[in-house]
Each structure stands twice: as C-alpha cells, then as structure tokens.
Design a protein around this motif. Structure first.
Motif, PDB file in Angstrom:
ATOM      1  N   GLY A 160     -32.939  44.261 -26.779  1.00 59.14           N
ATOM      2  CA  GLY A 160     -33.967  44.007 -25.771  1.00 59.14           C
ATOM      3  C   GLY A 160     -35.010  43.022 -26.246  1.00 59.14           C
ATOM      4  N   ALA A 161     -34.858  42.510 -27.459  1.00 63.36           N
ATOM      5  CA  ALA A 161     -35.828  41.578 -28.033  1.00 63.36           C
ATOM      6  C   ALA A 161     -35.440  40.136 -27.706  1.00 63.36           C
ATOM      7  CB  ALA A 161     -35.890  41.762 -29.550  1.00 63.36           C
ATOM      8  N   THR A 162     -36.377  39.232 -27.940  1.00 66.69           N
ATOM      9  CA  THR A 162     -36.105  37.807 -27.789  1.00 66.69           C
ATOM     10  C   THR A 162     -35.632  37.259 -29.121  1.00 66.69           C
ATOM     11  OG1 THR A 162     -37.650  37.471 -25.968  1.00 66.69           O
ATOM     12  CG2 THR A 162     -37.153  35.558 -27.337  1.00 66.69           C
ATOM     13  N   VAL A 163     -34.558  36.486 -29.098  1.00 68.17           N
ATOM     14  CA  VAL A 163     -33.909  36.011 -30.318  1.00 68.17           C
ATOM     15  C   VAL A 163     -34.042  34.496 -30.411  1.00 68.17           C
ATOM     16  CG1 VAL A 163     -31.739  35.879 -31.593  1.00 68.17           C
ATOM     17  CG2 VAL A 163     -32.287  37.932 -30.245  1.00 68.17           C
ATOM     18  N   LEU A 215     -37.999  38.692 -31.971  1.00 64.97           N
ATOM     19  CA  LEU A 215     -39.400  38.863 -31.594  1.00 64.97           C
ATOM     20  C   LEU A 215     -39.532  40.028 -30.615  1.00 64.97           C
ATOM     21  CD1 LEU A 215     -38.895  35.695 -32.210  1.00 64.97           C
ATOM     22  CD2 LEU A 215     -41.129  35.388 -31.183  1.00 64.97           C
ATOM     23  N   THR A 216     -40.515  40.880 -30.879  1.00 71.00           N
ATOM     24  CA  THR A 216     -40.734  42.024 -30.012  1.00 71.00           C
ATOM     25  C   THR A 216     -42.210  42.404 -30.055  1.00 71.00           C
ATOM     26  OG1 THR A 216     -39.972  44.256 -29.494  1.00 71.00           O
ATOM     27  CG2 THR A 216     -40.186  43.687 -31.830  1.00 71.00           C
ATOM     28  N   ASP A 217     -42.559  43.517 -29.436  1.00 70.97           N
ATOM     29  CA  ASP A 217     -43.956  43.942 -29.424  1.00 70.97           C
ATOM     30  C   ASP A 217     -44.199  44.995 -30.501  1.00 70.97           C
ATOM     31  OD1 ASP A 217     -43.608  46.737 -28.252  1.00 70.97           O
ATOM     32  OD2 ASP A 217     -42.607  45.486 -26.738  1.00 70.97           O
ATOM     33  N   PRO A 218     -45.471  45.278 -30.807  1.00 78.35           N
ATOM     34  CA  PRO A 218     -45.776  46.211 -31.897  1.00 78.35           C
ATOM     35  C   PRO A 218     -45.267  47.628 -31.680  1.00 78.35           C
ATOM     36  CG  PRO A 218     -47.704  44.897 -31.315  1.00 78.35           C
ATOM     37  CD  PRO A 218     -46.683  44.653 -30.272  1.00 78.35           C
ATOM     38  N   ALA A 219     -44.926  47.983 -30.451  1.00 78.67           N
ATOM     39  CA  ALA A 219     -44.441  49.337 -30.177  1.00 78.67           C
ATOM     40  C   ALA A 219     -43.054  49.569 -30.766  1.00 78.67           C
ATOM     41  CB  ALA A 219     -44.429  49.601 -28.670  1.00 78.67           C
ATOM     42  N   HIS A 220     -42.315  48.492 -31.031  1.00 75.45           N
ATOM     43  CA  HIS A 220     -40.973  48.610 -31.595  1.00 75.45           C
ATOM     44  C   HIS A 220     -41.023  48.470 -33.115  1.00 75.45           C
ATOM     45  CE1 HIS A 220     -40.008  47.726 -27.399  1.00 75.45           C
ATOM     46  NE2 HIS A 220     -38.804  48.231 -27.630  1.00 75.45           N
TER      47      HIS A 220
END
Length: 269
Positions: free
Chosen positions: A134-137, A241-246
């Motif tokens: 679900g992250a951006t690569v 790249l992802t958000d701090p929740a992950h």
C-alpha cells in the motif's frame, strides 16, 4: 617536371602529418569538427549558452527574456535567438509570461537511465510491491550529489506525500540517496555531512537498508535498499514511502525480496 613537383607538393599537403610514435593509418584519420561559435563573443560555446538558459528556465519554472539573459550573462539578442531555436525544437515553450520547459525535453529526460534495462527490470516488481504494502515505491539514482527519481509507483498515498510526487530530484540525504552514498563511501563526495553520518553510514553498510523518518517532510517516512547491476555494484535504489503510522521495519523484508528480483533481472537471470 614543374607540374610533377607541384603534384607531389599537393599530395604532401593533403596527407595528414604523422604523430611521433604512431604509424600513419589512413583509415584512422578523422577530421576534427570545427569549433562552435561563441554566442557572446567570448569563450562560451553555443551549447554552453543553450544549456545555461535551460538551467535558468528550470530554476525559475517560468521567466522572461530579460531575467534569463541576465542570469546567464548573455546579451538579450543572443538569449532570444537561442531560446527561439529551442522553442522550434520543442525544448522550451513560450507564452505571454515568458519561457518554460517544453515537452520534448521532458520526453528525452524520461528515457534516461543509468543502467540499460533498469526501468524495465524494476517496473513490475515495483508495482507488485506497491500493491502488497500500500506504500508508494520509487526507483532512484544518485547523480552529482543529488537523488533523482526515475519512476514512481503510487500506492495508498498519504496526504503529505502528494506534492512530493511532482519532484524528480532531492538532496542526497534521503533514504534513497543515503543507501547509495553509504555503498560508495568513501569514493564519493556529496559536500558537507552531519556529524552523525559516519555512524549512520556504517550501520547502513552493515544492514543494507537506509531509513528516513520525517527528516525531509512531516508525515512521510521512507526506507531504501540498493539495486545491483551485473557486476554487483549498486546502480540505483528501491525506496518505499509511507506515513508514520506504518512500521518501516515491517516493510524491510518484502522490499529486500523485491530488490533481489530486480537484481536478478538486471543480471539477465
């Protein structure tokens, strides 16, 4: 007799001079191209002037003739001539506010890659990684002390990441850049480094993974691993790249597995 002497002199004049220690080989002779004319009457070439203007347009985003000429130190007539030639080629565009980058330059830039087949090798594995996590690569390279993004594969993008996707270059100290600098250390110069870099560099080289937790942009965290060419030398990096929740740590294994798939494709296996 005079005619024969004249013909002999002519043949001698036409024959290229032999270099000391190098036998004359007619097939190897190449005429040097004529020098490019200097657009400003000095030592700068046409290409230097044109690329200087392109750099000024890139930095400004959009600018008028007067500003671009002044920034490049060119006469306005010279700058206008070069810019209009680039407009005809589609390299820059002209509108009422001035000049901006053109579509042809964008298309040429999209075709650049530091290793043959890198884009093709990374495309499907990167898409699969984005679907799984679900992250951006991103697939990235390091050039002249900066991190350049060759390709984005967008996942479930956090709001903070949206504006970042419009950029193609970053400072070297992104996770994507740090993992490549660490692999090349100390054979690469990137300018001033923080006092903590020596220790961080050693840790990256041991683990083979670089992390970045909201260091550049609040709300965006990143990890990156190297991608290796046939010789085993890193030629690019794969970033997630992802958000701090992950948890970035939980993404390391699948990212490394994806990198190995890309490495195998680059080796032709």
């Amino acid at each position: 007799m005079n005619e024969q002497r004249g013909a002999t002199a002519t043949r001698r004049a036409e024959a290229p001079a032999r270099l000391p220690g190098h036998p004359y080989e007619p097939a190897a002779v190449r005429l040097a191209p004529p020098p490019l004319s200097a657009p400003d009457g000095g030592g700068r070439s046409v290409l230097e002037g044109a690329f200087g203007l392109l750099g000024a347009v890139e930095r400004a985003g959009e600018a008028g003739l007067t500003r671009l000429a002044a920034e490049c130190g060119l006469p306005k007539t010279t700058a206008y001539r070069l810019l209009e030639q680039m407009v005809e080629l589609g390299v820059v565009e002209r509108n009422r506010r001035g000049y901006r980058m053109g579509p042809r330059l964008f298309g040429l830039g999209q075709g650049w890659q530091p290793h043959p087949g890198l884009r093709a090798a990374a495309r499907e594995p990167a898409r699969r990684l984005a679907r799984i996590t679900g992250a951006t690569v991103g697939v990235n390279v390091l050039r002249e002390g900066r991190t350049f993004v060759l390709d984005w594969t967008v996942g479930e993008t956090p709001a903070a990441l949206g504006p970042l996707l419009d950029r193609v270059d970053w400072p070297w100290f992104t996770a994507a850049g740090k993992v490549l600098v660490a692999a090349a250390h100390p054979r690469i110069t990137v300018g001033p480094v923080p006092a903590t870099w020596r220790q961080e560099c050693a840790e990256i080289r041991i683990r083979g993974v670089a992390f970045e937790r909201e260091e550049l942009t609040v709300g965006v965290c990143c990890l990156a691993v190297p991608l290796h060419g046939p010789s085993g030398v890193p030629v690019a990096s794969l970033s997630v790249l992802t958000d701090p929740a992950h948890s970035l740590e939980r993404l390391v294994g699948v990212t490394e597995q994806t990198a190995r798939i890309i490495d195998a494709a680059l080796r032709g296996r």
